[in-house]
Design an enzyme around this catalytic site. Structure first.
Site, short mmCIF file in Angstrom:
data_model
loop_
_atom_site.label_atom_id
_atom_site.label_comp_id
_atom_site.label_asym_id
_atom_site.label_seq_id
_atom_site.Cartn_x
_atom_site.Cartn_y
_atom_site.Cartn_z
N TRP A 103 0.72 -1.03 -0.02
CA TRP A 103 -0.13 -0.01 0.00
C TRP A 103 0.87 1.15 -0.07
CZ3 TRP A 103 -4.51 -1.04 -1.99
CH2 TRP A 103 -5.10 -2.23 -1.62
N ASP A 174 -1.39 6.79 6.34
CA ASP A 174 -2.44 5.95 5.75
C ASP A 174 -2.63 5.05 6.99
OD1 ASP A 174 -3.93 4.03 4.84
OD2 ASP A 174 -2.63 3.48 3.15
N LYS A 198 -12.41 -1.44 7.52
CA LYS A 198 -11.62 -2.50 8.57
C LYS A 198 -12.12 -2.28 9.87
CE LYS A 198 -8.03 -2.35 5.03
NZ LYS A 198 -8.47 -3.42 4.07
N1 PMP Z 1 -4.22 1.27 2.39
C1 PMP Z 1 -4.19 -0.05 3.34
C2 PMP Z 1 -3.24 0.20 4.13
C3 PMP Z 1 -5.12 -0.84 2.87
O1 PMP Z 1 -4.94 -1.98 3.61
C4 PMP Z 1 -5.94 -0.59 1.85
C5 PMP Z 1 -7.18 -1.68 1.50
N2 PMP Z 1 -6.87 -3.13 1.68
C6 PMP Z 1 -5.69 0.70 0.94
C7 PMP Z 1 -4.97 1.55 1.59
C8 PMP Z 1 -6.86 0.75 -0.08
O2 PMP Z 1 -7.94 1.08 0.34
P1 PMP Z 1 -9.23 1.37 -0.46
O3 PMP Z 1 -9.72 0.24 -1.07
O4 PMP Z 1 -10.29 1.93 0.60
O5 PMP Z 1 -8.92 2.25 -1.61
#
Ligand code: PMP
Length: 363
Positions: A103, A174, A198
């Site tokens: 991520w 994030d 989450k």
């Molecule tokens: N950052 C992290 C740490 C994640 O775990 C995730 C999704 N699993 C995301 C960003 C992406 O999130 P989204 O699907 O809401 O765009």
């Protein structure tokens, strides 16, 4: 007995039972209005109250100072990967990114569209099995901000304390997969964002906590819908937001408050994760590759002796009512996501099953 099973999904993930039960009622008729929560106008009085209360509870929970705005946006955390550099990274400037997994890498990719990225630290050389130390972190001369991922959902590692960029450099996080799982000192950050799916609610809404000066700092030439100031001015109601997502987040904020707030969440999450890590550390079949000290309390990733055994374990577990244990497709192995709402009994039941499986395989 309940007709629900243990859901270890990384997200969308398990929600508190009381939240789901309340939502069932409110989908039919919200607050005696004769209209369900899915059907209310985002500009009406009833939803206005929902939004106000959700913001208030969020502020209370995390003790968010007055010079920060709380925004409920769409596009998930991924949109924030782009919105952050779009607003805060001028073409001729550098932003520092601390890379601890997939991520963070995705966030870097988006930032590179707008300006220069300096990777101040990277866990890539050790396959993301630990969080980089302060000594390994080298910031650039004058970054416009420093970005990190508080918890790495895919590899199962987590920062225990914030990195410390040079004075005056806004820290951006994030926090998608561990927000409100422990106390957070908002003042240390310029911006914190998290997809809700989450720890906070359903998918389709992202929580953004942003310091006032940063909310106003972006260029006005980018599309209105990508400017933070737009949502500040309109209190998250520039366009039709995810009304149900905001409503459900509000219920989750209340649930966390009723259970004793972020400190209580942290203690419970420590206890829960310990049950699983303690088991992994003595198991002869399963192992956790993340170094102690960097292990996530939210996503416990582990491996078996080989892929065949892992697949057998996952299949058997699924049959026994433990769902969502397959690791992310890019990492393999197993992953037990045990966010705030995941019950401790579920972790204990999983460990009992792991014992049984290991014994069975050995005989
Ligand atoms: N950052 C992290 C740490 C994640 O775990 C995730 C999704 N699993 C995301 C960003 C992406 O999130 P989204 O699907 O809401 O765009």
């Amino acid at each position: 007995m309940t007709d629900r099973i243990y859901n270890f999904s990384a997200g969308p993930a398990v929600l508190p039972e009381s939240v789901l039960k309340q939502a069932q009622k409110d989908i039919w008729n919200l607050a005696g209005s004769g209209i369900g929560v899915l059907e209310h106008s985002h500009r009406g009085k009833v939803f206005e109250k929902v939004l106000d209360q959700a913001e208030r509870d969020c502020r209370d929970l995390a003790m968010i100072p007055d010079n920060y705005k709380v925004l409920f946006l769409q596009g998930g955390a991924s949109q924030q990967f782009a919105m952050i550099p779009m607003n805060l990274l001028p073409k001729d400037r550098t932003a520092d990114y601390l890379v601890t997994g997939v991520w963070s890498e995705k966030a870097v990719k988006e930032a590179k569209v707008y300006g220069t990225v300096h990777e101040a630290a990277s866990g890539k050389s050790c396959n993301f099995t630990r969080i980089p130390t302060a000594a390994e972190t080298k910031y650039s001369a004058k970054p416009t901000y420093a970005h990190f991922t508080t918890n790495n959902t895919i590899y199962g590692s987590q920062w225990t304390t914030e990195p410390t960029p040079p004075a005056g450099v806004p820290l951006i996080a994030d926090a998608s997969s561990d927000i409100f799982s422990r106390p957070i000192d908002i003042k240390r950050y310029g911006l914190i964002y998290a997809g809700a799916q989450k720890n906070l609610g359903p998918s389709g809404v992202a929580l953004v906590i942003i310091r006032n000066d940063l909310a106003e700092a972006g260029p006005k030439e980018i599309p209105t819908i990508f400017q933070y100031r737009t949502f500040v001015a309109e209190r998250s109601l520039y366009n039709t937001p995810n009304t149900f997502g905001i409503y459900a987040m509000g219920l989750v904020f209340k649930w966390i408050k009723e259970r004793g707030g972020l400190q209580a969440m942290a203690e419970q999450n420590q206890r829960k994760a310990k049950v699983l890590y303690d088991h992994l550390d003595q198991s002869k079949m399963f192992r956790c590759n993340i170094e102690p000290g960097s292990r996530s309390l939210m996503n416990v990733c582990f491996r078996g002796p080989d892929e065949e055994m892992e697949n057998r374990f996952i299949a058997e577990a699924t049959k026994r009512g433990f769902d969502g244990l397959k690791g992310h497709r890019s990492a393999g192995g197993m992953r037990a996501s045990i966010y705030n709402a995941f019950p401790v009994e579920g972790v204990e039941a999983l460990v009992a099953f792991m014992r049984e499986f290991e014994k069975g395989a050995g005989s």
